[in-house]
Motif scaffolding. Sequence first.
Motif, mmCIF file in Angstrom:
data_model
loop_
_atom_site.group_PDB
_atom_site.id
_atom_site.type_symbol
_atom_site.label_atom_id
_atom_site.label_comp_id
_atom_site.label_asym_id
_atom_site.label_seq_id
_atom_site.Cartn_x
_atom_site.Cartn_y
_atom_site.Cartn_z
ATOM 1 N N GLU A 115 0.830 -1.200 0.000
ATOM 2 C CA GLU A 115 0.000 0.000 0.000
ATOM 3 C C GLU A 115 0.870 1.258 0.000
ATOM 4 O O GLU A 115 0.605 2.224 -0.714
ATOM 5 N N VAL A 116 1.924 1.243 0.815
ATOM 6 C CA VAL A 116 2.826 2.401 0.862
ATOM 7 C C VAL A 116 3.530 2.577 -0.470
ATOM 8 O O VAL A 116 3.647 3.681 -1.008
ATOM 9 N N ARG A 117 3.995 1.461 -1.032
ATOM 10 C CA ARG A 117 4.712 1.519 -2.311
ATOM 11 C C ARG A 117 3.805 2.039 -3.423
ATOM 12 O O ARG A 117 4.196 2.861 -4.241
ATOM 13 N N GLU A 118 2.552 1.560 -3.415
ATOM 14 C CA GLU A 118 1.616 1.987 -4.451
ATOM 15 C C GLU A 118 1.257 3.450 -4.288
ATOM 16 O O GLU A 118 1.178 4.198 -5.253
ATOM 17 N N GLY A 119 1.067 3.890 -3.051
ATOM 18 C CA GLY A 119 0.593 5.252 -2.819
ATOM 19 C C GLY A 119 1.674 6.302 -2.850
ATOM 20 O O GLY A 119 1.418 7.450 -3.167
ATOM 21 N N ILE A 120 2.922 5.909 -2.519
ATOM 22 C CA ILE A 120 3.978 6.910 -2.409
ATOM 23 C C ILE A 120 5.060 6.721 -3.456
ATOM 24 O O ILE A 120 5.496 7.658 -4.103
ATOM 25 N N VAL A 121 5.507 5.464 -3.654
ATOM 26 C CA VAL A 121 6.637 5.234 -4.537
ATOM 27 C C VAL A 121 6.224 5.246 -5.998
ATOM 28 O O VAL A 121 6.844 5.890 -6.830
ATOM 29 N N LEU A 122 5.150 4.546 -6.332
ATOM 30 C CA LEU A 122 4.786 4.389 -7.734
ATOM 31 C C LEU A 122 4.081 5.612 -8.307
ATOM 32 O O LEU A 122 4.132 5.854 -9.489
ATOM 33 N N VAL A 123 3.376 6.370 -7.469
ATOM 34 C CA VAL A 123 2.746 7.600 -7.931
ATOM 35 C C VAL A 123 3.480 8.757 -7.274
ATOM 36 O O VAL A 123 3.371 8.973 -6.074
ATOM 37 N N LEU A 124 4.236 9.481 -8.050
ATOM 38 C CA LEU A 124 5.128 10.500 -7.522
ATOM 39 C C LEU A 124 4.459 11.866 -7.468
ATOM 40 O O LEU A 124 3.730 12.250 -8.370
ATOM 41 N N CYS A 125 4.719 12.591 -6.395
ATOM 42 C CA CYS A 125 4.340 14.002 -6.363
ATOM 43 C C CYS A 125 5.442 14.758 -7.090
ATOM 44 O O CYS A 125 6.541 14.925 -6.576
ATOM 45 N N LYS A 137 1.111 8.955 -21.048
ATOM 46 C CA LYS A 137 1.751 8.700 -22.344
ATOM 47 C C LYS A 137 3.275 8.742 -22.287
ATOM 48 O O LYS A 137 3.949 8.113 -23.108
ATOM 49 N N ASP A 138 3.830 9.469 -21.323
ATOM 50 C CA ASP A 138 5.285 9.562 -21.213
ATOM 51 C C ASP A 138 5.824 8.753 -20.036
ATOM 52 O O ASP A 138 6.982 8.909 -19.655
ATOM 53 N N TYR A 139 4.979 7.901 -19.461
ATOM 54 C CA TYR A 139 5.371 6.978 -18.394
ATOM 55 C C TYR A 139 6.052 7.704 -17.223
ATOM 56 O O TYR A 139 7.080 7.272 -16.712
ATOM 57 N N VAL A 140 5.432 8.794 -16.806
ATOM 58 C CA VAL A 140 5.972 9.605 -15.717
ATOM 59 C C VAL A 140 5.563 9.055 -14.354
ATOM 60 O O VAL A 140 6.314 9.129 -13.393
ATOM 61 N N ARG A 141 4.363 8.496 -14.271
ATOM 62 C CA ARG A 141 3.817 7.965 -13.018
ATOM 63 C C ARG A 141 3.783 9.035 -11.932
ATOM 64 O O ARG A 141 4.237 8.829 -10.802
ATOM 65 N N GLY A 142 3.263 10.191 -12.276
ATOM 66 C CA GLY A 142 3.254 11.268 -11.299
ATOM 67 C C GLY A 142 1.984 12.088 -11.309
ATOM 68 O O GLY A 142 1.177 12.005 -12.235
ATOM 69 N N ILE A 143 1.809 12.875 -10.245
ATOM 70 C CA ILE A 143 0.709 13.828 -10.127
ATOM 71 C C ILE A 143 1.300 15.190 -9.756
ATOM 72 O O ILE A 143 2.377 15.250 -9.156
ATOM 73 N N PRO A 144 0.627 16.268 -10.132
ATOM 74 C CA PRO A 144 -0.626 16.313 -10.890
ATOM 75 C C PRO A 144 -0.435 15.896 -12.345
ATOM 76 O O PRO A 144 0.639 16.045 -12.914
ATOM 77 N N MET A 145 -1.528 15.369 -12.910
ATOM 78 C CA MET A 145 -1.527 14.918 -14.299
ATOM 79 C C MET A 145 -2.858 15.298 -14.920
ATOM 80 O O MET A 145 -3.907 15.131 -14.303
ATOM 81 N N PHE A 146 -2.811 15.855 -16.130
ATOM 82 C CA PHE A 146 -4.008 16.343 -16.803
ATOM 83 C C PHE A 146 -4.087 15.725 -18.195
ATOM 84 O O PHE A 146 -3.138 15.809 -18.968
ATOM 85 N N THR A 147 -5.228 15.134 -18.502
ATOM 86 C CA THR A 147 -5.422 14.493 -19.807
ATOM 87 C C THR A 147 -6.649 15.075 -20.487
ATOM 88 O O THR A 147 -7.706 15.200 -19.856
ATOM 89 N N VAL A 148 -6.510 15.430 -21.754
ATOM 90 C CA VAL A 148 -7.637 15.883 -22.568
ATOM 91 C C VAL A 148 -7.826 14.875 -23.699
ATOM 92 O O VAL A 148 -6.909 14.650 -24.497
ATOM 93 N N VAL A 149 -8.999 14.260 -23.728
ATOM 94 C CA VAL A 149 -9.314 13.267 -24.769
ATOM 95 C C VAL A 149 -10.317 13.889 -25.735
ATOM 96 O O VAL A 149 -11.397 14.313 -25.340
ATOM 97 N N THR A 150 -9.954 13.938 -27.006
ATOM 98 C CA THR A 150 -10.820 14.502 -28.029
ATOM 99 C C THR A 150 -10.967 13.476 -29.159
ATOM 100 O O THR A 150 -10.801 12.282 -28.939
ATOM 101 N N LEU A 151 -11.282 13.918 -30.361
ATOM 102 C CA LEU A 151 -11.428 13.020 -31.507
ATOM 103 C C LEU A 151 -10.454 13.421 -32.610
ATOM 104 O O LEU A 151 -10.216 14.605 -32.840
#
Length: 213
Positions: free
Chosen positions: A31-41, A145-159
């Motif tokens: 849980e710690v690894r998933e919440g802190i290590v894998l998702v970076l601030c 898309k750039d395999y950053v694994r971090g937050i904040p992260m913003f995605t815009v999906v269009t057509l």
Amino acid sequence: MKKFLALQVCTLLLVSGALGGMFGFTPVYDEVREGIVLVLCLSCLKLEPKTNADFTFKTADNLSHATFVLENLSHGPVFLHYSGDACAGCDVMYPVIKDLFSIEFGKQDMFFSIVDFENTSVPYIYVNIHHTIDDLRDAQVIYDKDYVRGIPMFTVVTLGYDNGNVKPKYTTLYGTLTTYGCETDAQRLVFLQQLLRQSIEMYEQNKAGYPHH
């Protein structure tokens, strides 16, 4: 003195062993690894990944688009906002996004709204990774898309138009947008406005050919 020292060493070994067992044989470590290590601030770690804001059809690892994104894409370009609790960069961007869409919500809320941006409907989905459901949290990796694994992260999906087919096309931004030349909240706001206008233009050009529209 020797007996006392030996007692201290034994106590230290017992405590170390107990902690090692806790992390090795319980979910706490995962849980710690998933919440802190894998998702970076990104801000806390002083990272501003060198990425671009180009739109692409290719998701991370060619994963399928999230169902909730496809369902809302019929309304307009989808704006995904990933945040977290202890994240300085998220705190910077939080008021900018509220200003962008003229909305109000709590940082720990689960929030969804079809907002109006310059007379266009935009499904806005806010995901605090520490206060959400699995489907929303797990979708973050799809659009990283750039395999950053971090937050904040913003995605815009269009057509977009791809070899005779209209398909979802997206871009993802990371951090406090300094890598895109934004140093102030005013610059961040203008940058996001321009990005949304670009996504809306693509959406309007292609929505008639989208099979789910």
